[in-house]
Write a protein that holds these residues in place. Structure first.
Motif, short mmCIF file in Angstrom:
data_model
loop_
_atom_site.label_atom_id
_atom_site.label_comp_id
_atom_site.label_asym_id
_atom_site.label_seq_id
_atom_site.Cartn_x
_atom_site.Cartn_y
_atom_site.Cartn_z
N GLN A 1 -12.66 -0.63 -16.82
CA GLN A 1 -11.85 -1.67 -16.87
C GLN A 1 -10.79 -1.21 -15.55
O GLN A 1 -10.11 -0.16 -15.48
CB GLN A 1 -11.00 -2.03 -18.00
CG GLN A 1 -12.02 -2.54 -19.09
CD GLN A 1 -11.20 -3.13 -20.39
OE1 GLN A 1 -10.04 -2.88 -20.56
NE2 GLN A 1 -12.25 -3.78 -21.06
N VAL A 2 -10.40 -2.35 -14.82
CA VAL A 2 -9.35 -2.22 -13.73
C VAL A 2 -8.06 -3.21 -14.01
O VAL A 2 -8.53 -4.35 -14.51
CB VAL A 2 -9.84 -2.23 -12.32
CG1 VAL A 2 -8.88 -2.23 -11.29
CG2 VAL A 2 -11.02 -1.24 -12.23
N SER A 3 -7.07 -2.95 -14.15
CA SER A 3 -6.07 -3.76 -14.23
C SER A 3 -5.90 -4.94 -13.35
O SER A 3 -6.50 -4.87 -12.10
CB SER A 3 -4.54 -2.88 -14.41
OG SER A 3 -4.20 -2.45 -12.84
N TRP B 1 -1.40 10.32 4.13
CA TRP B 1 -2.65 9.80 3.50
C TRP B 1 -3.65 9.24 4.39
O TRP B 1 -3.59 8.93 5.56
CB TRP B 1 -2.35 8.32 2.62
CG TRP B 1 -3.47 7.68 2.25
CD1 TRP B 1 -4.28 7.95 1.10
CD2 TRP B 1 -4.30 6.47 2.87
NE1 TRP B 1 -5.17 7.00 0.99
CE2 TRP B 1 -5.35 6.22 1.96
CE3 TRP B 1 -3.91 5.69 3.92
CZ2 TRP B 1 -6.33 5.20 2.34
CZ3 TRP B 1 -4.95 4.80 4.28
CH2 TRP B 1 -5.83 4.38 3.60
N LEU C 1 -4.48 -5.77 -5.32
CA LEU C 1 -4.32 -4.87 -4.16
C LEU C 1 -5.50 -4.73 -3.43
O LEU C 1 -5.48 -4.41 -2.15
CB LEU C 1 -3.83 -3.47 -4.79
CG LEU C 1 -2.33 -3.62 -5.32
CD1 LEU C 1 -2.13 -2.11 -5.60
CD2 LEU C 1 -1.35 -3.98 -4.07
N ASP C 2 -6.62 -4.73 -4.05
CA ASP C 2 -8.01 -4.51 -3.29
C ASP C 2 -8.61 -5.64 -2.61
O ASP C 2 -8.16 -6.31 -1.90
CB ASP C 2 -9.11 -4.09 -4.27
CG ASP C 2 -8.79 -2.77 -4.83
OD1 ASP C 2 -8.08 -2.10 -4.27
OD2 ASP C 2 -9.51 -2.57 -6.03
N GLN D 1 0.97 -1.41 -0.10
CA GLN D 1 0.21 0.06 0.18
C GLN D 1 0.97 1.29 0.11
O GLN D 1 0.68 2.17 -0.73
CB GLN D 1 -0.98 -0.03 1.04
CG GLN D 1 -2.10 -0.95 1.16
CD GLN D 1 -2.69 -1.04 2.52
OE1 GLN D 1 -2.31 -0.92 3.57
NE2 GLN D 1 -4.07 -1.49 2.38
N SER E 1 2.30 1.66 -3.23
CA SER E 1 1.44 2.16 -4.45
C SER E 1 1.12 3.81 -4.05
O SER E 1 1.05 4.69 -5.08
CB SER E 1 0.04 1.66 -4.11
OG SER E 1 -1.08 2.02 -5.01
N LYS F 1 -3.22 -5.95 -11.33
CA LYS F 1 -2.29 -5.47 -10.24
C LYS F 1 -3.15 -4.89 -9.45
O LYS F 1 -3.40 -5.02 -7.99
CB LYS F 1 -1.31 -4.67 -10.65
CG LYS F 1 -0.21 -5.30 -11.13
CD LYS F 1 0.87 -4.13 -11.42
CE LYS F 1 2.27 -4.97 -11.81
NZ LYS F 1 3.19 -4.02 -12.10
N LYS F 2 -4.19 -3.78 -9.78
CA LYS F 2 -5.04 -3.02 -9.04
C LYS F 2 -6.17 -3.90 -8.15
O LYS F 2 -6.52 -3.65 -7.22
CB LYS F 2 -5.65 -1.94 -9.47
CG LYS F 2 -4.62 -0.91 -9.80
CD LYS F 2 -5.41 0.37 -10.41
CE LYS F 2 -4.23 1.48 -10.43
NZ LYS F 2 -4.87 2.67 -11.02
N LYS F 3 -6.63 -5.00 -9.23
CA LYS F 3 -7.49 -6.03 -8.39
C LYS F 3 -7.04 -6.64 -7.17
O LYS F 3 -7.57 -6.89 -6.37
CB LYS F 3 -8.09 -7.06 -9.69
CG LYS F 3 -9.23 -6.18 -10.33
CD LYS F 3 -9.53 -7.41 -11.42
CE LYS F 3 -10.59 -6.70 -12.21
NZ LYS F 3 -11.01 -7.64 -13.46
N ASP G 1 1.57 7.20 -6.53
CA ASP G 1 0.41 8.13 -6.68
C ASP G 1 0.76 9.66 -6.35
O ASP G 1 0.50 10.53 -6.71
CB ASP G 1 -0.87 7.79 -5.88
CG ASP G 1 -1.52 6.37 -6.41
OD1 ASP G 1 -0.95 5.96 -7.78
OD2 ASP G 1 -2.32 5.92 -5.89
#
Length: 155
Positions: free
Chosen positions: A146-148, A88, A154-155, A10, A13, A150-152, A17
């Protein structure tokens, strides 16, 4: 309140960002005042991920500012590099009112005739929030973003 803790993935990432962000809060010679804390809280509410520039040459002072901000504002320290602090805090989900979304839009569509010499056909079409207009002038349902992979993960 206690500060949040982040996993290394996290944190990585969030650092990525925050790379392109500019500092939104500056801490000057007066140090960490109540007004500065209030601005940091407002920036976290608005953006979630912020950079803070500290105009102090003492590293220990900057670290104490970072610790104080994360503890009092229930935020997580992402990075402290040089005179920049990256913080954050998860943003509260915004409640959507019933019927809120994209408003319908009236669009004029010009379809040219395949036969030479005929006038083009002009139609006004209403495109709703869950629809899109294709290049050919037809209406289609919008596809979900669409979500990549990698991001899926991470969630």
């Amino acid at each position: 309140m206690t500060s949040l803790t982040l996993t290394p993935a996290q944190r990585r990432s969030l650092r990525a960002d925050a790379h392109h962000l500019s500092p939104v809060v500056l801490i000057g010679s007066d140090g960490l005042t109540a007004a500065v804390e209030k601005e940091v809280a407002a920036a976290l509410d608005a953006h979630g991920l912020i950079k803070i520039r500290v105009f102090s040459d003492d590293r220990a002072t900057r670290e104490s500012y970072l610790q104080t901000l994360t503890d009092t504002l229930n935020a997580a320290a992402v990075q402290h590099i040089g005179k920049l602090l990256v913080i954050w805090r998860a943003q509260a989900p915004k409640a959507r009112a019933a019927g809120e979304g994209k408003a319908p839009v009236d669009v004029k569509v010009v379809k040219h005739s395949k036969k030479l010499g005929l006038k083009p056909e002009i139609k006004t079409i209403r495109v709703l929030g869950n629809q899109r207009l294709t290049a050919g002038g037809n209406i289609r349902k919008s596809k979900p973003k669409q979500v990549s992979a990698k991001k899926k993960a991470l969630d």
